[in-house]
Scaffold this motif. Structure first.
Motif, PDB file in Angstrom:
ATOM      1  N   THR A  39       0.833  -1.192   0.000  1.00 16.02           N
ATOM      2  CA  THR A  39       0.000   0.000   0.000  1.00 16.02           C
ATOM      3  C   THR A  39       0.871   1.247   0.000  1.00 16.02           C
ATOM      4  OG1 THR A  39      -0.100   0.126   2.406  1.00 16.02           O
ATOM      5  CG2 THR A  39      -1.813  -1.176   1.314  1.00 16.02           C
ATOM      6  N   LYS A  40       0.232   2.375  -0.276  1.00 12.35           N
ATOM      7  CA  LYS A  40       0.935   3.657  -0.286  1.00 12.35           C
ATOM      8  C   LYS A  40       1.628   3.915   1.048  1.00 12.35           C
ATOM      9  CE  LYS A  40      -0.043   8.599  -0.700  1.00 12.35           C
ATOM     10  NZ  LYS A  40      -1.092   9.586  -1.043  1.00 12.35           N
ATOM     11  N   SER A  41       0.940   3.670   2.146  1.00 15.27           N
ATOM     12  CA  SER A  41       1.536   3.939   3.459  1.00 15.27           C
ATOM     13  C   SER A  41       2.708   3.008   3.759  1.00 15.27           C
ATOM     14  CB  SER A  41       0.488   3.857   4.566  1.00 15.27           C
ATOM     15  OG  SER A  41      -0.057   2.562   4.642  1.00 15.27           O
ATOM     16  N   GLN A  42       2.620   1.751   3.329  1.00 14.53           N
ATOM     17  CA  GLN A  42       3.724   0.826   3.542  1.00 14.53           C
ATOM     18  C   GLN A  42       4.960   1.274   2.760  1.00 14.53           C
ATOM     19  OE1 GLN A  42       1.625  -2.751   2.314  1.00 14.53           O
ATOM     20  NE2 GLN A  42       1.921  -3.611   4.359  1.00 14.53           N
ATOM     21  N   GLU A  46       6.516   4.661   4.173  1.00  9.90           N
ATOM     22  CA  GLU A  46       7.126   4.490   5.487  1.00  9.90           C
ATOM     23  C   GLU A  46       8.349   3.569   5.468  1.00  9.90           C
ATOM     24  OE1 GLU A  46       3.993   3.222   8.084  1.00  9.90           O
ATOM     25  OE2 GLU A  46       2.847   5.052   7.751  1.00  9.90           O
ATOM     26  N   SER A  47       8.624   2.946   4.315  1.00  6.97           N
ATOM     27  CA  SER A  47       9.746   2.009   4.251  1.00  6.97           C
ATOM     28  C   SER A  47      11.082   2.741   4.140  1.00  6.97           C
ATOM     29  CB  SER A  47       9.584   1.064   3.061  1.00  6.97           C
ATOM     30  OG  SER A  47       9.826   1.748   1.854  1.00  6.97           O
ATOM     31  N   LYS A  84      13.534   1.690   2.361  1.00 14.73           N
ATOM     32  CA  LYS A  84      13.999   1.530   0.988  1.00 14.73           C
ATOM     33  C   LYS A  84      13.686   2.756   0.130  1.00 14.73           C
ATOM     34  CE  LYS A  84      13.985  -1.768  -2.744  1.00 14.73           C
ATOM     35  NZ  LYS A  84      14.079  -3.192  -2.919  1.00 14.73           N
ATOM     36  N   PHE A  85      12.559   3.396   0.373  1.00 17.32           N
ATOM     37  CA  PHE A  85      12.146   4.541  -0.424  1.00 17.32           C
ATOM     38  C   PHE A  85      12.144   5.843   0.380  1.00 17.32           C
ATOM     39  CE2 PHE A  85      10.082   0.875  -2.505  1.00 17.32           C
ATOM     40  CZ  PHE A  85      10.672   0.994  -3.747  1.00 17.32           C
ATOM     41  N   ALA A  86      12.913   5.890   1.439  1.00 17.91           N
ATOM     42  CA  ALA A  86      12.924   7.055   2.321  1.00 17.91           C
ATOM     43  C   ALA A  86      13.358   8.337   1.615  1.00 17.91           C
ATOM     44  CB  ALA A  86      13.832   6.791   3.519  1.00 17.91           C
ATOM     45  N   GLU A  87      14.314   8.244   0.686  1.00 17.04           N
ATOM     46  CA  GLU A  87      14.800   9.458   0.024  1.00 17.04           C
ATOM     47  C   GLU A  87      13.776  10.055  -0.941  1.00 17.04           C
ATOM     48  OE1 GLU A  87      17.416   7.724  -3.670  1.00 17.04           O
ATOM     49  OE2 GLU A  87      18.332   7.765  -1.698  1.00 17.04           O
ATOM     50  N   ASN A  88      12.800   9.261  -1.376  1.00 14.71           N
ATOM     51  CA  ASN A  88      11.764   9.738  -2.289  1.00 14.71           C
ATOM     52  C   ASN A  88      10.379   9.720  -1.646  1.00 14.71           C
ATOM     53  OD1 ASN A  88      13.551  10.123  -4.496  1.00 14.71           O
ATOM     54  ND2 ASN A  88      13.532   7.924  -4.848  1.00 14.71           N
ATOM     55  N   GLN A  89      10.345   9.771  -0.334  1.00 16.56           N
ATOM     56  CA  GLN A  89       9.094   9.667   0.396  1.00 16.56           C
ATOM     57  C   GLN A  89       8.092  10.748  -0.012  1.00 16.56           C
ATOM     58  OE1 GLN A  89       9.475  10.102   4.621  1.00 16.56           O
ATOM     59  NE2 GLN A  89       7.457   9.295   5.022  1.00 16.56           N
ATOM     60  N   ASP A  90       8.522  11.986  -0.115  1.00 17.37           N
ATOM     61  CA  ASP A  90       7.621  13.077  -0.473  1.00 17.37           C
ATOM     62  C   ASP A  90       7.090  12.926  -1.894  1.00 17.37           C
ATOM     63  OD1 ASP A  90       7.916  14.256   2.020  1.00 17.37           O
ATOM     64  OD2 ASP A  90       9.594  15.503   1.373  1.00 17.37           O
ATOM     65  N   VAL A  91       7.946  12.519  -2.815  1.00 17.94           N
ATOM     66  CA  VAL A  91       7.544  12.314  -4.207  1.00 17.94           C
ATOM     67  C   VAL A  91       6.491  11.207  -4.281  1.00 17.94           C
ATOM     68  CG1 VAL A  91       8.335  11.507  -6.467  1.00 17.94           C
ATOM     69  CG2 VAL A  91       9.729  13.112  -5.164  1.00 17.94           C
ATOM     70  N   LEU A  92       6.757  10.094  -3.634  1.00 14.37           N
ATOM     71  CA  LEU A  92       5.838   8.966  -3.675  1.00 14.37           C
ATOM     72  C   LEU A  92       4.528   9.280  -2.965  1.00 14.37           C
ATOM     73  CD1 LEU A  92       8.374   6.070  -3.123  1.00 14.37           C
ATOM     74  CD2 LEU A  92       7.123   6.597  -5.219  1.00 14.37           C
ATOM     75  N   ASN A  93       4.594  10.060  -1.927  1.00 17.28           N
ATOM     76  CA  ASN A  93       3.389  10.435  -1.208  1.00 17.28           C
ATOM     77  C   ASN A  93       2.445  11.207  -2.122  1.00 17.28           C
ATOM     78  OD1 ASN A  93       1.858  10.274   1.076  1.00 17.28           O
ATOM     79  ND2 ASN A  93       2.789  12.020   2.085  1.00 17.28           N
ATOM     80  N   GLY A  94       3.001  11.995  -3.028  1.00 13.39           N
ATOM     81  CA  GLY A  94       2.186  12.749  -3.962  1.00 13.39           C
ATOM     82  C   GLY A  94       1.752  11.959  -5.182  1.00 13.39           C
ATOM     83  N   LEU A  95       2.542  10.987  -5.604  1.00 18.94           N
ATOM     84  CA  LEU A  95       2.257  10.250  -6.835  1.00 18.94           C
ATOM     85  C   LEU A  95       1.388   9.006  -6.652  1.00 18.94           C
ATOM     86  CD1 LEU A  95       5.769  10.396  -8.554  1.00 18.94           C
ATOM     87  CD2 LEU A  95       3.741  11.719  -9.138  1.00 18.94           C
ATOM     88  N   LEU A  96       1.535   8.324  -5.533  1.00 18.48           N
ATOM     89  CA  LEU A  96       0.800   7.078  -5.326  1.00 18.48           C
ATOM     90  C   LEU A  96      -0.622   7.357  -4.854  1.00 18.48           C
ATOM     91  CD1 LEU A  96       3.527   4.904  -3.576  1.00 18.48           C
ATOM     92  CD2 LEU A  96       3.027   5.116  -6.014  1.00 18.48           C
ATOM     93  N   GLU A  97      -1.533   6.449  -5.229  1.00 19.35           N
ATOM     94  CA  GLU A  97      -2.941   6.593  -4.875  1.00 19.35           C
ATOM     95  C   GLU A  97      -3.277   5.806  -3.616  1.00 19.35           C
ATOM     96  OE1 GLU A  97      -5.531   5.605  -8.146  1.00 19.35           O
ATOM     97  OE2 GLU A  97      -4.074   6.374  -9.584  1.00 19.35           O
TER      98      GLU A  97
END
Length: 60
Positions: free
Chosen positions: A15-18, A21-22, A24-37
């Protein structure tokens, strides 16, 4: 006996929250928070592709 190729490949969805919060993707957390549904699941490969596509776009 069944061969390894005969077994279906199961890919794990996250899921988006998983994902956001990981570690592995910490450096792109803000980008993914905006792009993922919300409410949709993604594989690791999908998340990498979404991130790469966004980061390689030309700035306008």
């Amino acid at each position: 006996m069944a061969k390894a190729e005969d077994k279906p490949v199961v890919t794990q969805g996250y899921t988006k929250s998983q994902i956001t919060e990981s570690k592995k993707f910490a450096e792109n957390q803000d980008v993914l928070n905006g792009l993922l549904e919300d409410g949709k699941t993604y594989t690791i490969e999908e998340v990498k592709a979404i991130t790469n596509t966004f980061l390689k776009k030309e700035v306008k």
